[in-house]
Motif scaffolding. Structure first.
Motif, short mmCIF file in Angstrom:
data_model
loop_
_atom_site.label_atom_id
_atom_site.label_comp_id
_atom_site.label_asym_id
_atom_site.label_seq_id
_atom_site.Cartn_x
_atom_site.Cartn_y
_atom_site.Cartn_z
N LEU A 1 -51.08 -9.43 25.92
CA LEU A 1 -50.91 -8.00 26.06
C LEU A 1 -50.56 -7.35 24.72
CD1 LEU A 1 -48.92 -7.83 29.41
CD2 LEU A 1 -51.37 -7.64 29.03
N PRO A 2 -50.81 -6.04 24.59
CA PRO A 2 -50.51 -5.36 23.33
C PRO A 2 -49.06 -5.52 22.89
CG PRO A 2 -51.87 -3.96 24.71
CD PRO A 2 -51.49 -5.14 25.54
N GLU A 3 -48.11 -5.46 23.85
CA GLU A 3 -46.71 -5.58 23.45
C GLU A 3 -46.39 -6.97 22.90
OE1 GLU A 3 -46.83 -5.71 28.03
OE2 GLU A 3 -47.77 -4.63 26.38
N VAL A 4 -47.20 -7.99 23.31
CA VAL A 4 -47.01 -9.33 22.75
C VAL A 4 -47.45 -9.36 21.29
CG1 VAL A 4 -47.75 -11.73 22.91
CG2 VAL A 4 -47.24 -10.44 24.99
N LEU A 5 -48.52 -8.59 20.98
CA LEU A 5 -49.07 -8.61 19.63
C LEU A 5 -48.20 -7.86 18.64
CD1 LEU A 5 -52.85 -8.01 20.41
CD2 LEU A 5 -51.79 -10.12 19.64
N HIS A 6 -47.74 -6.69 19.00
CA HIS A 6 -46.97 -5.91 18.03
C HIS A 6 -45.93 -5.03 18.70
CE1 HIS A 6 -49.74 -2.73 19.20
NE2 HIS A 6 -50.75 -3.47 18.80
N GLY A 7 -45.34 -5.49 19.74
CA GLY A 7 -44.24 -4.75 20.34
C GLY A 7 -44.71 -3.70 21.30
N LYS A 8 -45.57 -2.81 20.86
CA LYS A 8 -46.16 -1.79 21.74
C LYS A 8 -47.45 -1.30 21.09
CE LYS A 8 -43.42 2.00 19.78
NZ LYS A 8 -42.61 3.19 20.08
N ASP A 9 -48.30 -0.70 21.90
CA ASP A 9 -49.60 -0.23 21.40
C ASP A 9 -49.45 1.17 20.86
OD1 ASP A 9 -52.16 0.21 20.80
OD2 ASP A 9 -52.97 -0.01 22.82
N GLU A 10 -49.45 1.31 19.54
CA GLU A 10 -49.27 2.62 18.91
C GLU A 10 -50.56 3.13 18.29
OE1 GLU A 10 -46.16 1.93 16.12
OE2 GLU A 10 -44.57 2.27 17.58
N SER A 11 -51.70 2.53 18.63
CA SER A 11 -52.97 2.94 18.03
C SER A 11 -53.26 4.40 18.35
CB SER A 11 -54.10 2.06 18.56
OG SER A 11 -53.87 0.72 18.23
N ASP A 12 -53.60 5.16 17.32
CA ASP A 12 -53.92 6.57 17.45
C ASP A 12 -55.43 6.71 17.30
OD1 ASP A 12 -54.32 9.27 17.26
OD2 ASP A 12 -52.99 9.58 15.55
N PRO A 13 -56.15 7.14 18.34
CA PRO A 13 -57.61 7.22 18.23
C PRO A 13 -58.08 8.12 17.08
CG PRO A 13 -56.92 7.47 20.51
CD PRO A 13 -55.68 7.50 19.68
N THR A 14 -57.25 9.11 16.70
CA THR A 14 -57.66 10.01 15.62
C THR A 14 -57.44 9.41 14.24
OG1 THR A 14 -55.49 11.12 15.54
CG2 THR A 14 -57.14 12.00 17.08
N ASP A 15 -56.66 8.35 14.13
CA ASP A 15 -56.46 7.63 12.87
C ASP A 15 -56.13 6.18 13.23
OD1 ASP A 15 -56.13 6.89 10.25
OD2 ASP A 15 -54.12 7.76 10.06
N PHE A 16 -57.13 5.49 13.75
CA PHE A 16 -56.91 4.20 14.40
C PHE A 16 -56.29 3.16 13.46
CE2 PHE A 16 -58.13 0.14 16.33
CZ PHE A 16 -57.79 0.38 17.66
N GLY B 1 -54.54 3.90 10.72
CA GLY B 1 -53.43 4.46 9.95
C GLY B 1 -53.80 4.76 8.51
N LEU B 2 -55.00 5.31 8.30
CA LEU B 2 -55.47 5.57 6.94
C LEU B 2 -54.68 6.67 6.24
CD1 LEU B 2 -59.34 5.26 7.44
CD2 LEU B 2 -57.68 3.51 6.79
N ASP B 3 -53.94 7.46 7.01
CA ASP B 3 -53.07 8.45 6.37
C ASP B 3 -52.07 7.78 5.43
OD1 ASP B 3 -54.20 10.69 7.42
OD2 ASP B 3 -52.41 11.39 8.47
N LEU B 4 -51.75 6.51 5.68
CA LEU B 4 -50.81 5.80 4.82
C LEU B 4 -51.37 5.57 3.42
CD1 LEU B 4 -49.55 3.12 7.38
CD2 LEU B 4 -48.37 5.21 6.65
N LEU B 5 -52.70 5.72 3.27
CA LEU B 5 -53.32 5.59 1.95
C LEU B 5 -53.23 6.87 1.14
CD1 LEU B 5 -56.59 3.67 2.98
CD2 LEU B 5 -54.42 2.71 2.15
N CYS C 1 -63.83 4.61 10.57
CA CYS C 1 -62.81 4.02 9.69
C CYS C 1 -63.44 3.48 8.41
CB CYS C 1 -62.06 2.91 10.42
SG CYS C 1 -60.99 3.48 11.76
N HIS C 2 -64.59 2.81 8.54
CA HIS C 2 -65.29 2.25 7.39
C HIS C 2 -65.67 3.36 6.41
CE1 HIS C 2 -68.94 -0.37 5.92
NE2 HIS C 2 -68.28 0.18 4.93
N ALA C 3 -66.28 4.42 6.93
CA ALA C 3 -66.72 5.52 6.06
C ALA C 3 -65.54 6.18 5.35
CB ALA C 3 -67.49 6.55 6.88
N THR C 4 -64.44 6.38 6.06
CA THR C 4 -63.29 7.04 5.47
C THR C 4 -62.62 6.16 4.42
OG1 THR C 4 -62.93 8.14 7.60
CG2 THR C 4 -61.14 8.27 6.00
N MET C 5 -62.49 4.87 4.70
CA MET C 5 -61.91 3.96 3.71
C MET C 5 -62.76 3.90 2.45
SD MET C 5 -60.23 0.70 5.69
CE MET C 5 -61.68 0.30 6.68
#
Length: 411
Positions: free
Chosen positions: A18-33, A35-39, A320-324
């Protein structure tokens, strides 16, 4: 994975991770899947958000109407000038280094419509860049401040009916007559030519290809709108004519000589295009995601079907590819390390991604997808034109191939 608690099994008795097993909780944002804002720096995000707000509040409400009737370009240019859309790369409003901020501006403008990005690309990357890079101090002083505010509109006249990427094949000529120049020929597919106050015109001379600063109200200059377009309908595309246009010696761009000068300007424009295509792809993906969640078929939202989720996942990856790629090329540019071949790869890749995402998004809208009520078909039509101008898909493929192999395969 010690101390992991699995909460579900599938029909075969295997554990679901489950997502919470992978990273605690699922925080994926479809508008910035990813997290490219961190760049981006806080200042870059702030500038981006200002442009996004401008597009949402002042441009998007008019896109459907303008796609049918064309916007009032001169008023639009002045509006862009008031919002500091012009002059980020050159001229009195230039910032240092502006590359990523400028790119984010292009992304947000094209998320609204390609023509909004194209207005800035033409004004900044082509006209203002040509003046700043190759013009005289007097030419820069006369035109750059007015172009930066949108008081004046410029156009860049290189492409001809029989010569696009093949600059050496142009037939427009300029000959000396005493201290003057006399210009004759035709240009085609010139953005904003009908409304322009000044044209940067490239012509063959006895000294090779040279550039000229041509006020559009001069005798012998003509501009006719190309009206029967199904793409780029927000934007004016023009055929220009020059019939014994007499120019003073001061009209010559003194530092521009040979085909490298106009091609360097189009390379500048490709930088804005590769960002803009990422914006068009993002808008199409968001439209498809909203549509799939809102529209119900067979008693379930479209998003509940596996094939829809597969389409959405692929579109998300491509955006995501195009933006990166755009951000990376922007960072290289700020370091003075971006090459023309790298910009060709960026334009080639991101426009292709934009087209693929637009087509998938249009399909997910079903029959409604061919109406102007939804943006993907408009982006799809516009990107067909973008894949052609400032170098076709084939031209950029060969430019990258030449950089990889050292072999010129254009001829």
């Amino acid at each position: 994975m010690a101390d992991v608690s699995f909460s579900e099994r599938n029909a075969a008795g295997e554990y679901w991770l489950l997502p919470e097993v992978l990273h605690g909780k699922d925080e994926s944002d479809p508008t910035d899947f990813l997290g490219l804002d961190l760049l981006l720096s806080p200042a870059e995000r702030h500038e981006r958000d200002l442009v996004r707000q401008f597009v949402e509040n002042e441009l998007k409400p008019h896109t459907r109407e303008w796609f049918r009737t064309k916007p009032p370009l001169r008023e639009l240019a002045q509006l862009f000038g008031r919002h500091r859309m012009f002059g980020r790369l050159v001229g009195p409003a230039a910032q240092t280094p502006p590359a990523v901020v400028f790119g984010l501006q292009m992304l947000e403008l094209e998320a609204g419509d390609t023509a909004f990005r194209q207005l800035v690309s033409t004004q900044d990357n082509l006209v203002m860049f040509a003046l700043a890079e190759y013009g005289s101090p007097e030419q820069r002083a006369e035109w750059l401040p007015r172009l930066a505010t949108g008081e004046a509109v410029g156009c860049f006249a290189m492409t001809e009916p029989d010569a696009g990427s093949d600059v050496a094949g142009m037939r427009t000529v300029a000959r000396r007559d005493g201290r003057d120049w006399v210009l004759n020929g035709r240009k085609r597919w010139i953005t904003n030519g009908v409304d322009a106050d000044v044209a940067i015109v490239w012509a063959k001379t006895e000294e090779g290809i040279r550039g000229f600063v041509v006020p559009t109200r001069i005798r012998g200059f003509s501009a006719v709108d190309i009206a029967d377009k199904v793409s780029m309908r927000h934007s004016s595309s023009t055929e220009l004519g020059f019939s014994d246009v007499r120019l003073p010696e001061t009209a010559l761009l003194p530092l521009a000589s040979g085909p490298r000068a106009p091609l360097s300007c189009t390379s500048e424009a490709r930088y804005g295009i590769l960002w803009g295509a990422a914006g068009a792809a993002r808008d199409c993906f968001h439209a498809a995601l909203r549509r799939s969640l809102e529209r119900t078929q067979f008693g379930r939202p479209l998003a509940a079907f596996q094939l829809t989720q597969q389409r959405l996942a692929v579109m998300c990856a491509k955006v995501c590819h195009a933006t990166m790629l755009a951000i990376h090329l922007g960072r290289l540019r700020e370091q003075g390390r971006a090459t023309a071949a790298q910009l060709s790869l960026g334009k080639l890749q991101n426009v292709q991604i934009g087209l693929e995402v637009a087509r998938e998004a249009r399909a997910l809208h079903g029959g409604d997808g061919i109406t102007m009520a939804f943006s993907p078909v408009r982006h799809m039509l516009n990107l067909e034109a973008v894949s052609t101008y400032e170098g076709t898909h084939e031209i950029h493929t060969l430019a990258v191939g030449r950089a990889l192999t050292g072999i010129d395969a254009f001829r």
